[in-house]
Design an enzyme around this catalytic site. Structure first.
Site, PDB file in Angstrom:
ATOM      1  N   LYS A 109       0.857  -1.181   0.000  1.00  0.00           N
ATOM      2  CA  LYS A 109       0.000   0.000   0.000  1.00  0.00           C
ATOM      3  C   LYS A 109       0.899   1.239   0.000  1.00  0.00           C
ATOM      4  O   LYS A 109       1.743   1.387   0.881  1.00  0.00           O
ATOM      5  CB  LYS A 109      -0.883  -0.031   1.253  1.00  0.00           C
ATOM      6  CG  LYS A 109      -1.950   1.043   1.305  1.00  0.00           C
ATOM      7  CD  LYS A 109      -2.923   0.753   2.450  1.00  0.00           C
ATOM      8  CE  LYS A 109      -3.893   1.900   2.676  1.00  0.00           C
ATOM      9  NZ  LYS A 109      -4.769   1.664   3.841  1.00  0.00           N
ATOM     10  N   GLY A 122      -0.700   7.771  -5.799  1.00  0.00           N
ATOM     11  CA  GLY A 122      -0.388   6.359  -5.583  1.00  0.00           C
ATOM     12  C   GLY A 122       0.501   6.095  -4.379  1.00  0.00           C
ATOM     13  O   GLY A 122       0.923   4.972  -4.135  1.00  0.00           O
ATOM     14  N   ARG A 179     -14.250  -6.523  -1.356  1.00  0.00           N
ATOM     15  CA  ARG A 179     -15.064  -5.609  -0.561  1.00  0.00           C
ATOM     16  C   ARG A 179     -16.506  -5.646  -1.056  1.00  0.00           C
ATOM     17  O   ARG A 179     -16.764  -6.136  -2.161  1.00  0.00           O
ATOM     18  CB  ARG A 179     -14.520  -4.173  -0.741  1.00  0.00           C
ATOM     19  CG  ARG A 179     -13.047  -4.058  -0.440  1.00  0.00           C
ATOM     20  CD  ARG A 179     -12.345  -3.139  -1.444  1.00  0.00           C
ATOM     21  NE  ARG A 179     -10.886  -3.195  -1.276  1.00  0.00           N
ATOM     22  CZ  ARG A 179     -10.203  -2.463  -0.415  1.00  0.00           C
ATOM     23  NH1 ARG A 179     -10.827  -1.605   0.359  1.00  0.00           N
ATOM     24  NH2 ARG A 179      -8.897  -2.599  -0.305  1.00  0.00           N
ATOM     25  N   ASP A 248     -16.730   0.375   0.105  1.00  0.00           N
ATOM     26  CA  ASP A 248     -15.442  -0.129  -0.391  1.00  0.00           C
ATOM     27  C   ASP A 248     -14.474  -0.413   0.757  1.00  0.00           C
ATOM     28  O   ASP A 248     -13.410  -0.990   0.531  1.00  0.00           O
ATOM     29  CB  ASP A 248     -14.808   0.863  -1.378  1.00  0.00           C
ATOM     30  CG  ASP A 248     -14.723   2.267  -0.813  1.00  0.00           C
ATOM     31  OD1 ASP A 248     -15.770   2.809  -0.422  1.00  0.00           O
ATOM     32  OD2 ASP A 248     -13.607   2.808  -0.735  1.00  0.00           O
TER      33      ASP A 248
HETATM   34  P1  AMP Z   1      -9.568   5.119   1.093  1.00  0.00           P
HETATM   35  O1  AMP Z   1     -10.142   6.413   1.578  1.00  0.00           O
HETATM   36  O2  AMP Z   1      -8.157   4.890   1.567  1.00  0.00           O
HETATM   37  O3  AMP Z   1     -10.447   3.958   1.356  1.00  0.00           O
HETATM   38  O4  AMP Z   1      -9.417   5.280  -0.487  1.00  0.00           O
HETATM   39  C1  AMP Z   1     -10.495   5.536  -1.331  1.00  0.00           C
HETATM   40  C2  AMP Z   1     -10.036   5.418  -2.756  1.00  0.00           C
HETATM   41  O5  AMP Z   1      -9.057   6.410  -3.065  1.00  0.00           O
HETATM   42  C3  AMP Z   1      -9.412   4.102  -3.111  1.00  0.00           C
HETATM   43  O6  AMP Z   1      -9.774   3.804  -4.422  1.00  0.00           O
HETATM   44  C4  AMP Z   1      -7.942   4.386  -2.975  1.00  0.00           C
HETATM   45  O7  AMP Z   1      -7.145   3.505  -3.734  1.00  0.00           O
HETATM   46  C5  AMP Z   1      -7.868   5.791  -3.528  1.00  0.00           C
HETATM   47  N1  AMP Z   1      -6.716   6.530  -3.020  1.00  0.00           N
HETATM   48  C6  AMP Z   1      -6.528   6.988  -1.764  1.00  0.00           C
HETATM   49  N2  AMP Z   1      -5.343   7.638  -1.656  1.00  0.00           N
HETATM   50  C7  AMP Z   1      -4.772   7.600  -2.869  1.00  0.00           C
HETATM   51  C8  AMP Z   1      -3.557   8.090  -3.416  1.00  0.00           C
HETATM   52  N3  AMP Z   1      -2.672   8.774  -2.680  1.00  0.00           N
HETATM   53  N4  AMP Z   1      -3.300   7.847  -4.724  1.00  0.00           N
HETATM   54  C9  AMP Z   1      -4.169   7.178  -5.486  1.00  0.00           C
HETATM   55  N5  AMP Z   1      -5.326   6.692  -5.031  1.00  0.00           N
HETATM   56  C10 AMP Z   1      -5.644   6.890  -3.751  1.00  0.00           C
HETATM   57 MG    MG Z   2     -10.434   2.133   1.044  1.00  0.00          MG
END
Ligand code: AMP
Ligand code: MG
Length: 490
Positions: A109, A122, A179, A248
């Site tokens: 991650k 990313g 999920r 998700d």
């Molecule tokens: P989360 O809030 O961590 O559950 O993320 C929600 C969505 O945003 C998911 O699809 C993650 O993969 C994407 N995401 C969160 N942070 C990043 C990041 N820094 N770069 C790319 N995608 C992200």
């Molecule tokens: Mg997430």
């Protein structure tokens, strides 16, 4: 060293994921390896901490047998449906079968952009990576189903958030990363075949008994409902607030997943919210049971086409499965409350007794964790009442309640010492207090001092032991130490 990967998800059709390798980083450095977990996964901790191993944990080297993929999924975020999310900053290296016979995902991650990154970089910052490490491992130590943390490495690169921060990669281990949002991804595309493949996959991997049921897909929904109805009470019983309970972030396997602005409450208050992005308290402590119920309804909607061609029949089946949740939740939560109060037998008024304590705690600013821990000792020794009553703004309120509790305990068959031991085994001494977590992250991020992180982690791996040398970690924050907001840092 080999991982013995066996990548079942990568064998699913192409549109379930994107094949994408991690993006290498300039200067990977291991900051934490979970040696015990490595061994459970049949991985050699010495090799993982060697320069070659660290290259793997940073995404600079693809180990043999790995088929790196970013998984596709959708999801309701704060109630809003987003048809495509996916692993935007995570890459599944592959799956291994652990010593307990359970297949587990090994995922990086913060490992660089993927086709699902949208506008994100990313990457992950060190603070949130250490936070996930600490809290997921604390949850595991409580015995609560959760993804685990195998390693944290710094990248030698900077990520840009509200400010420049050191970058890091977390190696996450999960029963799977499927999920509710994964089902939504196929459902919204009206991809019936994809949906069926996913459901069959999940049945085979997580709920094999469902395959033998008369209606396997209905049995799948029943199983996920049950897993969640048993998971959420465990959060409530330790004061955990997930913070971003989007569909998700709701695991089909029933693990706690996606540690963002999650937090533990100190004083008991069901309206507690810490997340800086949760403006309306949607994901407050006390809302979690209903929110997960709502998320399960979204899953049920996805499964309708698999239930029956007859729409009415399908809806009736889904409804029946969903309607089981409140009762299952209630019975797991109530059983947990009884254990916390030292009640081994069930009596009708037990819940009133428990609820009255919680209400009194809320009115009196009593610390959730310390109150139950003090009760554990007070259950065998009246003199220990002092510890509990001191936590209440008005100690007389506690005294009144304690009188009723003791009358109830008198009807229990156990001797006092057995009860005390049992209570201490469910009422932790230590939780990841927010002020401690923030202090540990700040030391690591601002001063490259990992000692507070290491010490906190050490304390949290034995949350039910007194550990007198670390007694100060049990304390709630002083007013100036209180953390009012937590951030997901994405
Ligand atoms: P989360 O809030 O961590 O559950 O993320 C929600 C969505 O945003 C998911 O699809 C993650 O993969 C994407 N995401 C969160 N942070 C990043 C990041 N820094 N770069 C790319 N995608 C992200
Ligand atoms: Mg997430």
């Amino acid at each position: 060293m080999t991982f013995n990967f066996d990548n079942s998800y990568a064998r699913l059709p192409d549109h379930f994921y994107a094949r994408v390798a991690p993006t290498p980083v300039t200067a990977p450095k291991l900051v934490r390896l979970n040696r015990e977990l490595a061994r459970q996964l049949n991985l050699d901790p010495d090799w993982l901490s060697s320069p070659e191993g660290v290259e793997v944990l940073a995404g600079n080297r693809i180990p043999s047998g790995s088929e790196p993929i970013a998984m596709a999924y959708a999801g309701h975020q704060f109630g809003q449906f987003v048809p495509q999310l996916g692993d935007g900053r995570a890459i599944l290296l592959g799956e291994v079968v652990a010593r307990d016979g359970v297949r587990r995902d090994i995922q990086l991650k913060g490992s660089g952009p993927t086709p699902f990154s949208r506008r994100g970089d990313g990457r992950a910052a060190l603070g949130p990576v250490l936070r996930e490490y600490l809290i997921s491992e604390a949850m595991a130590a409580f015995g609560i189903p959760t993804t685990r943390s195998l390693a944290a490495v710094t990248t030698g690169e900077t990520v840009i958030r509200e400010r420049f921060l050191p970058g890091a990669v977390l190696t996450r281990v999960a029963a799977s990363h499927v999920r509710i949002g994964t089902f939504q991804y196929f459902a919204v595309r009206r991809d019936g075949e994809g949906l069926r493949r996913l459901a069959d996959y999940v049945i085979a991997r997580h709920y094999p008994k469902a395959a033998e049921a008369e209606q396997p897909y209905r049995a799948l929904l029943d199983a996920v409902v049950k897993a969640q109805a048993e998971l959420v009470p465990q959060w409530l019983l330790v004061g955990f607030i997930h913070g971003v309970l989007n569909t998700d972030n709701t695991s089909i396997a029933g693990e706690t997943i996606d540690y963002g602005p999650c937090a533990f409450m100190d004083a008991y208050d069901p309206e507690t919210v810490f997340s800086s992005i949760d403006y309306h308290g949607r994901y407050s402590y006390g809302n979690q049971p209903q929110i997960v119920h709502w998320n399960l309804v979204r899953l049920a909607e996805c499964l309708l086409p698999l239930f029956s061609d007859d729409q009415d029949k399908a809806v009736a089946m889904a409804q029946e499965a969903i309607d089981a949740y409140p009762e299952q939740f209630k019975s797991a939560y109530e059983a947990g409350l009884r254990r916390k109060l030292g009640l081994f037998t069930a009596q009708e008024d037990d819940l009133t007794l428990a609820q009255d304590l919680l209400t009194a705690m809320a009115k009196n600013g009593a610390d959730f964790t310390l109150t139950f821990r003090a009760l554990s000792d007070a259950s065998a020794d009246l003199a220990q009442d002092e510890r509990a009553r001191a936590l209440f703004a008005d100690p007389a309120v506690f005294d009144e309640w304690a009188k009723r509790w003791r009358e109830r305990l008198a009807a229990e068959p156990q001797d006092a010492e057995t009860r005390r031991k049992a209570m201490r085994a469910v009422n932790p001494m230590f939780i990841p207090r927010n002020h401690r977590v923030e202090a540990a992250l700040a030391a690591a991020v601002d001063r490259k001092d990992y000692a507070p992180f290491e010490e906190l982690l050490q304390v949290l791996t034995k949350p039910f032991e007194d550990q007198p040398e670390f007694a100060q970690y049990a304390n709630p924050p002083e007013p100036h130490q209180r953390v009012l907001k937590t951030f997901c840092g994405t």
